[in-house]
Design a protein around this motif. Sequence first.
Motif, PDB file in Angstrom:
ATOM      1  N   ARG A 195      26.748   8.613  13.424  1.00 47.57           N
ATOM      2  CA  ARG A 195      27.681   7.674  12.792  1.00 47.57           C
ATOM      3  C   ARG A 195      27.099   6.274  12.945  1.00 47.57           C
ATOM      4  NH1 ARG A 195      34.027   8.533  13.693  1.00 47.57           N
ATOM      5  NH2 ARG A 195      33.212  10.600  13.132  1.00 47.57           N
ATOM      6  N   GLU A 196      27.076   5.528  11.838  1.00 43.38           N
ATOM      7  CA  GLU A 196      26.466   4.206  11.865  1.00 43.38           C
ATOM      8  C   GLU A 196      27.418   3.127  11.391  1.00 43.38           C
ATOM      9  OE1 GLU A 196      23.068   4.008   9.271  1.00 43.38           O
ATOM     10  OE2 GLU A 196      24.268   4.168   7.453  1.00 43.38           O
ATOM     11  N   PHE A 197      27.182   1.966  11.921  1.00 40.49           N
ATOM     12  CA  PHE A 197      27.958   0.772  11.600  1.00 40.49           C
ATOM     13  C   PHE A 197      27.720   0.358  10.156  1.00 40.49           C
ATOM     14  CE2 PHE A 197      29.337  -3.501  11.649  1.00 40.49           C
ATOM     15  CZ  PHE A 197      28.290  -4.321  11.253  1.00 40.49           C
ATOM     16  N   VAL A 198      28.786  -0.042   9.486  1.00 42.34           N
ATOM     17  CA  VAL A 198      28.688  -0.575   8.122  1.00 42.34           C
ATOM     18  C   VAL A 198      29.121  -2.043   8.090  1.00 42.34           C
ATOM     19  CG1 VAL A 198      29.525  -0.398   5.757  1.00 42.34           C
ATOM     20  CG2 VAL A 198      29.058   1.685   7.080  1.00 42.34           C
ATOM     21  N   ALA A 199      30.351  -2.313   8.563  1.00 39.51           N
ATOM     22  CA  ALA A 199      30.864  -3.682   8.519  1.00 39.51           C
ATOM     23  C   ALA A 199      32.042  -3.816   9.471  1.00 39.51           C
ATOM     24  CB  ALA A 199      31.299  -4.049   7.104  1.00 39.51           C
ATOM     25  N   THR A 200      32.241  -5.019   9.952  1.00 38.58           N
ATOM     26  CA  THR A 200      33.400  -5.311  10.794  1.00 38.58           C
ATOM     27  C   THR A 200      34.040  -6.620  10.371  1.00 38.58           C
ATOM     28  OG1 THR A 200      32.031  -6.464  12.421  1.00 38.58           O
ATOM     29  CG2 THR A 200      32.458  -4.127  12.832  1.00 38.58           C
ATOM     30  N   ILE A 201      35.288  -6.803  10.780  1.00 37.03           N
ATOM     31  CA  ILE A 201      36.029  -8.014  10.449  1.00 37.03           C
ATOM     32  C   ILE A 201      36.949  -8.350  11.608  1.00 37.03           C
ATOM     33  CG2 ILE A 201      37.863  -6.727   9.251  1.00 37.03           C
ATOM     34  CD1 ILE A 201      37.914  -9.085   7.205  1.00 37.03           C
ATOM     35  N   ASN A 202      37.067  -9.628  11.907  1.00 32.66           N
ATOM     36  CA  ASN A 202      37.921 -10.009  13.021  1.00 32.66           C
ATOM     37  C   ASN A 202      39.391  -9.990  12.610  1.00 32.66           C
ATOM     38  OD1 ASN A 202      38.019 -12.329  11.459  1.00 32.66           O
ATOM     39  ND2 ASN A 202      37.712 -13.731  13.183  1.00 32.66           N
ATOM     40  N   TRP A 203      40.263 -10.297  13.559  1.00 32.18           N
ATOM     41  CA  TRP A 203      41.703 -10.147  13.341  1.00 32.18           C
ATOM     42  C   TRP A 203      42.196 -10.995  12.176  1.00 32.18           C
ATOM     43  CZ3 TRP A 203      46.300  -8.619  12.792  1.00 32.18           C
ATOM     44  CH2 TRP A 203      47.391  -9.480  12.839  1.00 32.18           C
ATOM     45  N   ILE A 204      41.765 -12.247  12.089  1.00 36.77           N
ATOM     46  CA  ILE A 204      42.313 -13.101  11.038  1.00 36.77           C
ATOM     47  C   ILE A 204      41.484 -13.046   9.765  1.00 36.77           C
ATOM     48  CG2 ILE A 204      43.420 -14.664  12.658  1.00 36.77           C
ATOM     49  CD1 ILE A 204      41.122 -16.623  12.249  1.00 36.77           C
ATOM     50  N   GLY A 205      40.401 -12.283   9.794  1.00 38.30           N
ATOM     51  CA  GLY A 205      39.603 -12.123   8.582  1.00 38.30           C
ATOM     52  C   GLY A 205      38.618 -13.229   8.308  1.00 38.30           C
ATOM     53  N   SER A 206      38.419 -14.089   9.283  1.00 35.11           N
ATOM     54  CA  SER A 206      37.537 -15.241   9.070  1.00 35.11           C
ATOM     55  C   SER A 206      36.085 -14.948   9.388  1.00 35.11           C
ATOM     56  CB  SER A 206      38.013 -16.418   9.937  1.00 35.11           C
ATOM     57  OG  SER A 206      37.965 -16.058  11.316  1.00 35.11           O
ATOM     58  N   SER A 207      35.841 -13.868  10.115  1.00 34.49           N
ATOM     59  CA  SER A 207      34.467 -13.530  10.503  1.00 34.49           C
ATOM     60  C   SER A 207      34.178 -12.075  10.155  1.00 34.49           C
ATOM     61  CB  SER A 207      34.259 -13.749  12.000  1.00 34.49           C
ATOM     62  OG  SER A 207      34.409 -15.111  12.346  1.00 34.49           O
ATOM     63  N   THR A 208      33.015 -11.873   9.574  1.00 33.52           N
ATOM     64  CA  THR A 208      32.597 -10.522   9.186  1.00 33.52           C
ATOM     65  C   THR A 208      31.147 -10.295   9.598  1.00 33.52           C
ATOM     66  OG1 THR A 208      31.928 -11.289   6.996  1.00 33.52           O
ATOM     67  CG2 THR A 208      34.168 -10.424   7.219  1.00 33.52           C
ATOM     68  N   LEU A 209      30.796  -9.045   9.696  1.00 34.61           N
ATOM     69  CA  LEU A 209      29.425  -8.671  10.047  1.00 34.61           C
ATOM     70  C   LEU A 209      29.063  -7.425   9.255  1.00 34.61           C
ATOM     71  CD1 LEU A 209      27.084  -9.385  12.025  1.00 34.61           C
ATOM     72  CD2 LEU A 209      28.054  -7.699  13.600  1.00 34.61           C
ATOM     73  N   TYR A 210      27.841  -7.391   8.738  1.00 35.49           N
ATOM     74  CA  TYR A 210      27.416  -6.274   7.900  1.00 35.49           C
ATOM     75  C   TYR A 210      26.097  -5.689   8.388  1.00 35.49           C
ATOM     76  CZ  TYR A 210      30.797  -8.097   4.532  1.00 35.49           C
ATOM     77  OH  TYR A 210      31.942  -8.520   3.922  1.00 35.49           O
ATOM     78  N   ALA A 211      25.949  -4.396   8.179  1.00 34.97           N
ATOM     79  CA  ALA A 211      24.648  -3.777   8.390  1.00 34.97           C
ATOM     80  C   ALA A 211      23.688  -4.301   7.331  1.00 34.97           C
ATOM     81  CB  ALA A 211      24.772  -2.260   8.283  1.00 34.97           C
ATOM     82  N   ASP A 212      22.434  -4.415   7.695  1.00 35.12           N
ATOM     83  CA  ASP A 212      21.444  -4.936   6.744  1.00 35.12           C
ATOM     84  C   ASP A 212      21.397  -4.096   5.471  1.00 35.12           C
ATOM     85  OD1 ASP A 212      18.997  -5.980   9.254  1.00 35.12           O
ATOM     86  OD2 ASP A 212      20.772  -6.984   8.450  1.00 35.12           O
ATOM     87  N   SER A 213      21.636  -2.817   5.606  1.00 31.59           N
ATOM     88  CA  SER A 213      21.518  -1.910   4.462  1.00 31.59           C
ATOM     89  C   SER A 213      22.589  -2.127   3.403  1.00 31.59           C
ATOM     90  CB  SER A 213      21.572  -0.456   4.944  1.00 31.59           C
ATOM     91  OG  SER A 213      22.785  -0.208   5.637  1.00 31.59           O
ATOM     92  N   VAL A 214      23.685  -2.801   3.769  1.00 28.24           N
ATOM     93  CA  VAL A 214      24.780  -3.003   2.798  1.00 28.24           C
ATOM     94  C   VAL A 214      25.027  -4.468   2.516  1.00 28.24           C
ATOM     95  CG1 VAL A 214      25.849  -0.875   3.636  1.00 28.24           C
ATOM     96  CG2 VAL A 214      26.694  -3.088   4.468  1.00 28.24           C
ATOM     97  N   LYS A 215      24.347  -5.338   3.221  1.00 28.08           N
ATOM     98  CA  LYS A 215      24.581  -6.784   3.058  1.00 28.08           C
ATOM     99  C   LYS A 215      24.309  -7.212   1.618  1.00 28.08           C
ATOM    100  CE  LYS A 215      23.366  -8.841   6.728  1.00 28.08           C
ATOM    101  NZ  LYS A 215      22.555  -9.451   7.808  1.00 28.08           N
ATOM    102  N   GLY A 216      25.241  -7.970   1.059  1.00 27.61           N
ATOM    103  CA  GLY A 216      25.103  -8.424  -0.320  1.00 27.61           C
ATOM    104  C   GLY A 216      25.680  -7.462  -1.346  1.00 27.61           C
ATOM    105  N   ARG A 217      25.981  -6.244  -0.930  1.00 25.44           N
ATOM    106  CA  ARG A 217      26.554  -5.248  -1.848  1.00 25.44           C
ATOM    107  C   ARG A 217      27.982  -4.872  -1.464  1.00 25.44           C
ATOM    108  NH1 ARG A 217      24.510  -0.258  -1.998  1.00 25.44           N
ATOM    109  NH2 ARG A 217      23.742  -0.297   0.170  1.00 25.44           N
ATOM    110  N   PHE A 218      28.277  -4.847  -0.175  1.00 30.04           N
ATOM    111  CA  PHE A 218      29.597  -4.461   0.317  1.00 30.04           C
ATOM    112  C   PHE A 218      30.342  -5.698   0.821  1.00 30.04           C
ATOM    113  CE2 PHE A 218      28.581   0.206   1.692  1.00 30.04           C
ATOM    114  CZ  PHE A 218      28.043   0.451   0.434  1.00 30.04           C
ATOM    115  N   THR A 219      31.663  -5.675   0.677  1.00 28.52           N
ATOM    116  CA  THR A 219      32.507  -6.746   1.193  1.00 28.52           C
ATOM    117  C   THR A 219      33.694  -6.147   1.921  1.00 28.52           C
ATOM    118  OG1 THR A 219      31.884  -8.197  -0.647  1.00 28.52           O
ATOM    119  CG2 THR A 219      33.845  -8.793   0.627  1.00 28.52           C
ATOM    120  N   ILE A 220      33.858  -6.537   3.173  1.00 29.03           N
ATOM    121  CA  ILE A 220      34.998  -6.082   3.969  1.00 29.03           C
ATOM    122  C   ILE A 220      36.074  -7.156   3.938  1.00 29.03           C
ATOM    123  CG2 ILE A 220      34.035  -7.001   6.131  1.00 29.03           C
ATOM    124  CD1 ILE A 220      35.255  -4.576   7.572  1.00 29.03           C
ATOM    125  N   SER A 221      37.318  -6.735   3.890  1.00 32.14           N
ATOM    126  CA  SER A 221      38.433  -7.680   3.909  1.00 32.14           C
ATOM    127  C   SER A 221      39.644  -6.980   4.507  1.00 32.14           C
ATOM    128  CB  SER A 221      38.740  -8.190   2.502  1.00 32.14           C
ATOM    129  OG  SER A 221      39.120  -7.123   1.653  1.00 32.14           O
TER     130      SER A 221
END
Length: 121
Positions: A42-68
């Motif tokens: 199982r691999e990381f894709v994306a995360t988002i903090n509680w208020i939605g102000s900070s996100t983090l993406y795996a390099d493989s999906v950066k620029g294509r996926f958006t977490i909200s």
Amino acid sequence: QLQASGGGLVQAGASLRLSCAASGRTFGYVMGWFRQAPGQEREFVATINWIGSSTLYADSVKGRFTISRDNAKNTMYLQMNSLKPEDTAVYYCAAGSGAYTDTYHWDYTYWGQGTLVTVSS
């Protein structure tokens, strides 16, 4: 309890939006998406903090996926654009009490059941 939905079979280049509905409050929780392809970890894709102000993406999906997330609806989303065959996997949503920079699946306490995304070439 988390419930993931929105997966399906699409062609390469298409888009999908995954949803993760929480039955209980997710107040203060970091949330994230992970995926697992057959025979792989199982691999990381994306995360988002509680208020939605900070996100983090795996390099493989950066620029294509958006977490909200929409905390009023207790729902998190993953907008996936320009899908590739290598994105094929079961996608899991997760919630935890750590930081949005936590990218290991063992950092997360609560998990959804997974939704299958299949991208054909």
